[in-house]
Design a protein around this motif. Sequence first.
Motif, PDB file in Angstrom:
ATOM      1  N   GLY A  60       0.795  -1.222   0.000  1.00 30.24           N
ATOM      2  CA  GLY A  60       0.000   0.000   0.000  1.00 30.24           C
ATOM      3  C   GLY A  60       0.826   1.269   0.000  1.00 30.24           C
ATOM      4  N   VAL A  61       1.941   1.264  -0.720  1.00 25.00           N
ATOM      5  CA  VAL A  61       2.859   2.408  -0.735  1.00 25.00           C
ATOM      6  C   VAL A  61       2.448   3.390  -1.834  1.00 25.00           C
ATOM      7  N   SER A  62       2.386   4.670  -1.471  1.00 24.72           N
ATOM      8  CA  SER A  62       2.144   5.717  -2.456  1.00 24.72           C
ATOM      9  C   SER A  62       3.201   6.806  -2.269  1.00 24.72           C
ATOM     10  N   GLU A  63       3.325   7.658  -3.273  1.00 27.79           N
ATOM     11  CA  GLU A  63       4.357   8.689  -3.243  1.00 27.79           C
ATOM     12  C   GLU A  63       3.765  10.018  -2.775  1.00 27.79           C
ATOM     13  N   TYR A  64       4.459  10.675  -1.858  1.00 32.25           N
ATOM     14  CA  TYR A  64       4.065  11.989  -1.377  1.00 32.25           C
ATOM     15  C   TYR A  64       5.318  12.846  -1.267  1.00 32.25           C
ATOM     16  N   ARG A  65       5.346  13.919  -2.026  1.00 30.15           N
ATOM     17  CA  ARG A  65       6.510  14.827  -2.044  1.00 30.15           C
ATOM     18  C   ARG A  65       7.829  14.081  -2.230  1.00 30.15           C
ATOM     19  N   GLU A  66       7.840  13.226  -3.241  1.00 32.79           N
ATOM     20  CA  GLU A  66       9.016  12.451  -3.636  1.00 32.79           C
ATOM     21  C   GLU A  66       9.488  11.454  -2.576  1.00 32.79           C
ATOM     22  N   ARG A  67       8.594  11.096  -1.659  1.00 35.43           N
ATOM     23  CA  ARG A  67       8.883  10.083  -0.632  1.00 35.43           C
ATOM     24  C   ARG A  67       7.792   9.025  -0.708  1.00 35.43           C
ATOM     25  N   HIS A  68       8.129   7.800  -0.364  1.00 37.32           N
ATOM     26  CA  HIS A  68       7.165   6.710  -0.387  1.00 37.32           C
ATOM     27  C   HIS A  68       6.675   6.444   1.032  1.00 37.32           C
ATOM     28  N   VAL A  69       5.335   6.427   1.194  1.00 36.32           N
ATOM     29  CA  VAL A  69       4.718   6.230   2.510  1.00 36.32           C
ATOM     30  C   VAL A  69       3.580   5.216   2.358  1.00 36.32           C
ATOM     31  N   CYS A  70       3.482   4.265   3.307  1.00 38.43           N
ATOM     32  CA  CYS A  70       2.416   3.261   3.247  1.00 38.43           C
ATOM     33  C   CYS A  70       1.143   3.806   3.890  1.00 38.43           C
ATOM     34  N   THR A  71       0.030   3.141   3.603  1.00 38.15           N
ATOM     35  CA  THR A  71      -1.269   3.590   4.113  1.00 38.15           C
ATOM     36  C   THR A  71      -1.327   3.550   5.633  1.00 38.15           C
ATOM     37  N   GLN A  72      -0.703   2.570   6.247  1.00 35.08           N
ATOM     38  CA  GLN A  72      -0.727   2.479   7.711  1.00 35.08           C
ATOM     39  C   GLN A  72      -0.014   3.679   8.339  1.00 35.08           C
ATOM     40  N   CYS A  73       1.153   4.034   7.835  1.00 32.96           N
ATOM     41  CA  CYS A  73       1.877   5.187   8.378  1.00 32.96           C
ATOM     42  C   CYS A  73       1.131   6.486   8.089  1.00 32.96           C
ATOM     43  N   LEU A  74       0.495   6.581   6.912  1.00 33.03           N
ATOM     44  CA  LEU A  74      -0.315   7.763   6.609  1.00 33.03           C
ATOM     45  C   LEU A  74      -1.440   7.908   7.624  1.00 33.03           C
ATOM     46  N   GLY A  75      -2.086   6.790   7.961  1.00 31.99           N
ATOM     47  CA  GLY A  75      -3.154   6.808   8.955  1.00 31.99           C
ATOM     48  C   GLY A  75      -2.661   7.257  10.311  1.00 31.99           C
ATOM     49  N   GLU A  76      -1.494   6.771  10.710  1.00 34.08           N
ATOM     50  CA  GLU A  76      -0.914   7.170  11.994  1.00 34.08           C
ATOM     51  C   GLU A  76      -0.570   8.651  12.003  1.00 34.08           C
ATOM     52  N   MET A  77      -0.084   9.176  10.869  1.00 30.71           N
ATOM     53  CA  MET A  77       0.243  10.607  10.795  1.00 30.71           C
ATOM     54  C   MET A  77      -1.025  11.453  10.890  1.00 30.71           C
ATOM     55  N   LYS A  78      -2.121  10.984  10.285  1.00 26.73           N
ATOM     56  CA  LYS A  78      -3.386  11.713  10.370  1.00 26.73           C
ATOM     57  C   LYS A  78      -3.859  11.808  11.817  1.00 26.73           C
ATOM     58  N   LEU A  79      -3.676  10.721  12.581  1.00 23.91           N
ATOM     59  CA  LEU A  79      -4.062  10.734  13.993  1.00 23.91           C
ATOM     60  C   LEU A  79      -3.262  11.779  14.778  1.00 23.91           C
ATOM     61  N   ILE A  80      -1.992  11.887  14.482  1.00 15.77           N
ATOM     62  CA  ILE A  80      -1.123  12.860  15.159  1.00 15.77           C
ATOM     63  C   ILE A  80      -1.563  14.271  14.822  1.00 15.77           C
ATOM     64  N   VAL A  81      -1.851  14.535  13.554  1.00 16.33           N
ATOM     65  CA  VAL A  81      -2.243  15.866  13.097  1.00 16.33           C
ATOM     66  C   VAL A  81      -3.592  16.272  13.695  1.00 16.33           C
ATOM     67  N   ASN A  82      -4.510  15.311  13.860  1.00 16.79           N
ATOM     68  CA  ASN A  82      -5.856  15.610  14.346  1.00 16.79           C
ATOM     69  C   ASN A  82      -5.946  15.715  15.859  1.00 16.79           C
ATOM     70  N   ARG A  83      -4.871  15.616  16.572  1.00 13.52           N
ATOM     71  CA  ARG A  83      -4.887  15.727  18.047  1.00 13.52           C
ATOM     72  C   ARG A  83      -5.153  17.121  18.495  1.00 13.52           C
TER      73      ARG A  83
END
Length: 83
Positions: A60-83
């Motif tokens: 589930g890896v996608s590219e964001y700003r020339e970096r590869h991030v998986c869906t699980q890590c993206l989900g975890e980052m969203k949780l951090i941002v929404n705190r």
Amino acid sequence: MKPAGVVRKVDQLGRIVLPKSLRKRYQMNEGDPVEILVSGDHIILERYRPKCVFCGSMDGVSEYRERHVCTQCLGEMKLIVNR
């Protein structure tokens, strides 16, 4: 690791031609990226698959700003941002 039984010479530029049968078997086409790995005294060629920069997952890896991030890590980052 099973040997393929094929011997090739390295040319003046350090290139090795992979036999068509191996390229077909491993779905390697002209222009495809290949990763070169070293394990002890072995050189391993693999079709390149991007890995998550955070956890190393290839699922589930996608590219964001020339970096590869998986869906699980993206989900975890969203949780951090929404705190």
